[in-house]
Design a protein around this motif. Structure first.
Motif, PDB file in Angstrom:
ATOM      1  N   THR A  94      37.981  -7.514  20.755  1.00 16.90           N
ATOM      2  CA  THR A  94      36.965  -8.415  21.284  1.00 16.90           C
ATOM      3  C   THR A  94      36.961  -9.745  20.535  1.00 16.90           C
ATOM      4  OG1 THR A  94      35.587  -6.516  21.894  1.00 16.90           O
ATOM      5  CG2 THR A  94      34.501  -8.655  21.801  1.00 16.90           C
ATOM      6  N   THR A 109      38.178 -13.288  22.340  1.00 17.20           N
ATOM      7  CA  THR A 109      37.134 -14.276  22.599  1.00 17.20           C
ATOM      8  C   THR A 109      37.370 -15.607  21.885  1.00 17.20           C
ATOM      9  OG1 THR A 109      35.768 -13.241  20.869  1.00 17.20           O
ATOM     10  CG2 THR A 109      35.336 -12.612  23.163  1.00 17.20           C
ATOM     11  N   GLY A 112      37.295 -17.935  24.518  1.00 17.10           N
ATOM     12  CA  GLY A 112      35.976 -18.461  24.830  1.00 17.10           C
ATOM     13  C   GLY A 112      35.552 -19.552  23.865  1.00 17.10           C
ATOM     14  N   VAL A 155      39.966 -13.871  30.092  1.00 10.00           N
ATOM     15  CA  VAL A 155      39.327 -13.221  28.943  1.00 10.00           C
ATOM     16  C   VAL A 155      38.220 -12.262  29.382  1.00 10.00           C
ATOM     17  CG1 VAL A 155      38.010 -13.587  26.828  1.00 10.00           C
ATOM     18  CG2 VAL A 155      39.975 -15.042  27.334  1.00 10.00           C
ATOM     19  N   PRO A 156      37.271 -12.646  30.271  1.00 10.12           N
ATOM     20  CA  PRO A 156      36.260 -11.668  30.693  1.00 10.12           C
ATOM     21  C   PRO A 156      36.858 -10.451  31.402  1.00 10.12           C
ATOM     22  CG  PRO A 156      35.549 -13.887  31.249  1.00 10.12           C
ATOM     23  CD  PRO A 156      36.981 -13.995  30.815  1.00 10.12           C
ATOM     24  N   LEU A 184      38.371  -8.150  28.732  1.00 10.35           N
ATOM     25  CA  LEU A 184      37.331  -7.428  28.000  1.00 10.35           C
ATOM     26  C   LEU A 184      36.670  -6.362  28.870  1.00 10.35           C
ATOM     27  CD1 LEU A 184      35.630 -10.379  26.076  1.00 10.35           C
ATOM     28  CD2 LEU A 184      37.168  -8.642  25.146  1.00 10.35           C
ATOM     29  N   ASN A 233      32.079 -12.995  24.927  1.00  7.78           N
ATOM     30  CA  ASN A 233      32.849 -14.186  25.280  1.00  7.78           C
ATOM     31  C   ASN A 233      31.920 -15.367  25.527  1.00  7.78           C
ATOM     32  OD1 ASN A 233      35.490 -15.388  25.932  1.00  7.78           O
ATOM     33  ND2 ASN A 233      34.636 -15.605  27.983  1.00  7.78           N
TER      34      ASN A 233
END
Length: 475
Positions: A30, A34, A37, A137-138, A141, A157
């Motif tokens: 994670t 992130t 992000g 990225v989302p 995850l 994120n």
């Protein structure tokens, strides 16, 4: 069979048996992912403080200011759909590695840009990376996370996005204080973004691929090995069975592309909802405050240096509100949280418009507007933004999750682009107050859409949620 009751309870029991190493591995994945992000947040927020100095050096007008700001957003729209397709075809991890390189190249090109035209092109390239990260990225995850922790982990994120914006606001203020009015101080503000890009690239080299993407490619053995890294043995095997069955079904139906949006009624409905959620997040006007916050505060009565410092409050409240939002997502349903956020942001925008219109110029108006921008961001970053990115990562079918979220993100970024492009001209033409009154009307329309059309997604595995939405919207 009631899908809602059978999928939300059993995983938690299995998770309690997971060894500590599993939780540590999931946390590490994670944190590394992130950084995408963080870069998203820094690169969108840094223009807030850099723009006034850039205006003097590059000779920007109101129109070219809008072009420099919004070229990143146009690039993000293209990057979102290309990134989504690429992540479906080549994998989430590989796509994030490519995006890290784009982040580095784009930030360096912006730093060295000698003219407005070069800056616009460099910001467009940076936007490709921002848009791709906003999608990939989302999804990565969401596909790695267990169902009961998906909300908390995916919204990390969002926490990194607002942390990146806070980092941008803070570093802008520090660099401006140190550099003063010296030429090119904005270049130091922009070059900072190269550092997290390097961290993201090296970090993702040792991260695993999404197990659900591996299953969608019929690589079930590899998917099981990844699941064992982030689940207990028992749960990994049970989850793989569920994922594999869905992957086989979607392969038989040939789900996974543009034609499904036109030909499959329940997917068309999901795309409509995804587009609506994306627009709802943007027409609050959040990015007018993120991109032009310093100028809004200057117009309200702050001096230039004071506005840069005061703008840090916007970044701090965004981070704190996102922490609160992460906690709430484990306890509150997504849909009502989205509606509460809409009510709060709309009320704050109404008051910004009223204060700008009625209060005389000076400290009282300056601090009143600052208080309302902080209130606005508390509702936006604590409710609307985390729910938006989380729901977009959840609602689409497995084989077209990257593509579906990518297309929805195109709508989001194009809305963002349009607002970022016209905002300076609107303020110049009709004033700050009437501009924010327009956002109030948009907020009321958004609230109506969420109430009528957005489904609840909390408490389901991605597979059970897909089955539920398929059954609900197939008619």
């Amino acid at each position: 069979m009631d899908v809602r009751n059978t999928t939300a309870d059993t995983p938690a029991a299995v998770t309690r048996d997971a060894p500590p190493a599993v939780s540590r591995r999931l946390r590490l994945i994670t944190v590394i992912a992130t950084f995408g992000g963080l870069l998203f947040g820094y690169d969108t927020g840094v223009i807030n403080g850099a723009l006034p100095y850039m205006t003097d050096d590059l000779g920007l007008t109101a129109v070219t200011e809008g072009m420099v700001t919004s070229s990143l957003l146009l690039g993000a729209a293209l990057g979102a759909v290309v990134g989504g397709r690429l992540s479906d075809a080549r994998g989430r991890r590989r796509t994030i590695l490519v995006l890290a390189v784009l982040f580095f190249i784009g930030a360096l090109a912006c730093t060295l840009a000698p003219t407005t035209a070069v800056m616009v092109v460099a910001r467009f390239v940076l936007g490709l990376a921002v848009g791709g990260a906003s999608v990939t990225v989302p999804v990565y995850l969401a596909e790695v996370s267990p169902a009961e922790r998906r909300g908390a982990l995916v919204t990390r994120n969002e926490l990194m996005i607002v942390s990146g914006q806070l980092l941008a606001f803070t570093s802008n203020a520090v660099i401006a204080r140190v550099g003063g009015e010296s030429g090119g101080v904005w270049r130091w503000m922009l070059v900072v973004a190269t550092v997290p890009a390097v961290v993201l690239w090296f970090g993702m080299l040792v991260m695993p691929e999404s197990p659900r993407w591996l299953a969608s490619q019929a690589r079930f053995g590899a998917a099981l090995e990844v699941l064992k890294q982030v689940r207990s043995q028992q749960r990994a095997e049970a989850e793989l069975a569920e994922v594999s069955a869905l992957a086989v079904k979607e392969e038989q139906e040939r789900l996974g592309g543009r034609q499904d949006m036109r030909a499959t009624p329940w997917i068309r409905r999901l795309m409509f909802i995804g587009f609506g959620i994306a627009i709802v997040q943007q027409i609050t006007g959040v990015n007018t405050i993120m991109y032009y916050g310093t100028q809004i505060l200057t117009d309200a009565g702050f001096a230039s240096d004071s506005a840069l410092t005061a703008n840090i409050a916007n970044g701090v409240i965004s981070v704190l509100a996102t922490f609160v939002g992460i906690c709430l997502l484990g306890r509150v349903n997504r849909r009502p949280m989205l509606m509460i956020g809409q009510i709060g942001t709309t009320a704050a925008l109404l008051l910004i418009g009223v204060f700008s219109l009625l209060l005389p110029a000076g400290d009282s108006r300056a601090y009143a507007v600052l208080a309302m921008t902080v209130t606005f961001l508390a509702f936006q970053q604590g409710a609307i933004s985390p729910v938006t990115w989380l729901m977009l990562s959840e609602i689409f079918p497995m084989r077209m999750r990257g593509f579906g979220m990518g297309v929805a993100a195109v709508v989001l970024w194009l809305t963002n682009f349009a607002i970022g492009l016209v905002f300076p001209s609107l303020v110049s033409g009709i004033g700050v107050s009437h501009t924010f009154f327009l956002f109030v009307v948009a907020g009321l329309c958004s609230l109506t859409f969420v109430k009528l059309y957005v489904p609840e997604t909390k408490g389901r595995s991605l597979e059970s949620l897909e089955a539920e939405l398929r059954a609900r919207f197939s008619w």
